[in-house]
Write a protein that holds these residues in place. Structure first.
Motif, short mmCIF file in Angstrom:
data_model
loop_
_atom_site.label_atom_id
_atom_site.label_comp_id
_atom_site.label_asym_id
_atom_site.label_seq_id
_atom_site.Cartn_x
_atom_site.Cartn_y
_atom_site.Cartn_z
N GLY A 18 0.28 -1.27 -0.27
CA GLY A 18 0.29 -0.28 -0.25
C GLY A 18 0.66 1.48 0.30
O GLY A 18 0.85 2.14 -0.44
N TYR A 19 1.70 1.10 0.33
CA TYR A 19 3.21 2.84 0.79
C TYR A 19 3.64 2.92 -0.42
O TYR A 19 3.76 3.45 -1.16
CB TYR A 19 3.77 2.17 1.65
N LEU A 20 3.79 1.80 -1.64
CA LEU A 20 4.40 1.63 -3.03
C LEU A 20 3.86 2.03 -3.29
O LEU A 20 3.68 2.60 -4.87
CB LEU A 20 4.86 -0.10 -2.98
N ARG A 21 2.67 2.45 -3.45
CA ARG A 21 1.03 1.87 -4.41
C ARG A 21 1.11 3.49 -4.22
O ARG A 21 1.11 4.06 -5.49
CB ARG A 21 0.19 1.57 -4.65
N SER A 22 1.26 3.99 -3.15
CA SER A 22 0.74 5.72 -2.70
C SER A 22 1.94 6.12 -3.68
O SER A 22 1.89 7.21 -4.13
CB SER A 22 0.93 5.36 -1.14
N LEU A 23 3.40 6.04 -3.02
CA LEU A 23 4.23 6.44 -3.34
C LEU A 23 4.40 6.78 -5.10
O LEU A 23 5.04 7.45 -5.38
CB LEU A 23 5.67 6.10 -2.80
N GLY A 24 3.50 5.22 -5.30
CA GLY A 24 3.67 5.69 -7.07
C GLY A 24 2.76 6.38 -7.79
O GLY A 24 3.59 7.24 -8.70
N GLY A 25 1.96 6.45 -6.65
CA GLY A 25 1.28 7.70 -7.35
C GLY A 25 1.48 9.18 -7.16
O GLY A 25 1.60 10.10 -7.85
#
Length: 224
Positions: A18-25
């Motif tokens: 989830g952190y990785l997905r948000s950072l990607g955004g």
């Protein structure tokens, strides 16, 4: 010698994607740094939980500056083992298996499916997402030839344990199960289950509770 890193708790591991997905955004939006408050808000956790989770990776951010988005993405990607591409197979090419095989987002996250397999003669030999569906009897051969480490089970429930056993016997060390039944795996094999029907039932429960609360309303509360 670099200091040894603390083991990452399983609960923290479940939050890292989830952190990785948000950072990607954030990275796609051109954001270079982010605060723990902002990243926590995007991910749906508390800032304290986020800071604790990231501390297991040795990342503490900079006071008054926050976290470097690209650096933190690399740290989390490394922790999740995404620095190299992972090969997988999907067993069960019905509607769900077909959709999973056709989803292009897996490649962006470091996963590629190198084999699709099914027991239905009407499905075997068809083309899905550029791959030819192979018969289930060829599972071991496909796993070994493709250096597959992850197997996705999208079969009906009764067939799932047999498919899981075949994947493990072929050398797969990670299994993602979409079939509606609990599976057993030996030590050394990681199993994750996605029960879509159960998740929908949980959502239905919460919707039902909200509807009951709305029906009661302030009048019901006043009448007690």
């Amino acid at each position: 010698m670099p200091p040894s890193r603390r083991p990452v708790p399983p609960a923290t591991v479940t939050r890292l994607p989830g952190y990785l997905r948000s950072l990607g955004g954030l990275a796609s939006a051109g954001v270079g740094t982010t605060s723990s408050d902002r990243l926590a808000e995007l991910t749906g956790v508390t800032p304290a939980q986020l800071r604790k989770d990231l501390s297991f990776l040795g990342s503490h951010g900079r006071r008054g500056v926050g976290y470097d988005v690209l650096h933190l993405r690399r740290q989390i990607g490394t922790a999740l083992g995404l620095t190299e591409q992972r090969q997988g197979v999907i067993v069960g090419i019905g509607n769900l298996g077909h959709a999973l095989a056709s989803y292009s987002g897996f490649v962006d996250r470091g996963f590629v499916f190198v084999g699709l397999l099914d027991a239905d003669p009407a499905v075997v030999g068809t083309q899905v997402a550029g791959l030819t569906v192979q018969p289930l009897d060829r599972l071991g051969e496909v796993v070994r030839a493709g250096r597959v480490s992850i197997g996705v089970i999208a079969t009906p429930g009764p067939a799932a344990q047999d498919v899981c056993d075949r994947l493990v016997a072929a050398g797969v060390t990670g299994v993602l199960n979409f079939a509606p039944r609990a599976l057993q795996v030996p030590d050394g094999v990681d199993l994750r289950a996605v029960d879509l029907a159960s998740e929908l039932q949980i959502l239905a429960f919460h919707a039902h509770r909200r509807a009951d609360a709305d029906d009661a309303g302030p009048t019901g509360a006043a009448g007690r």
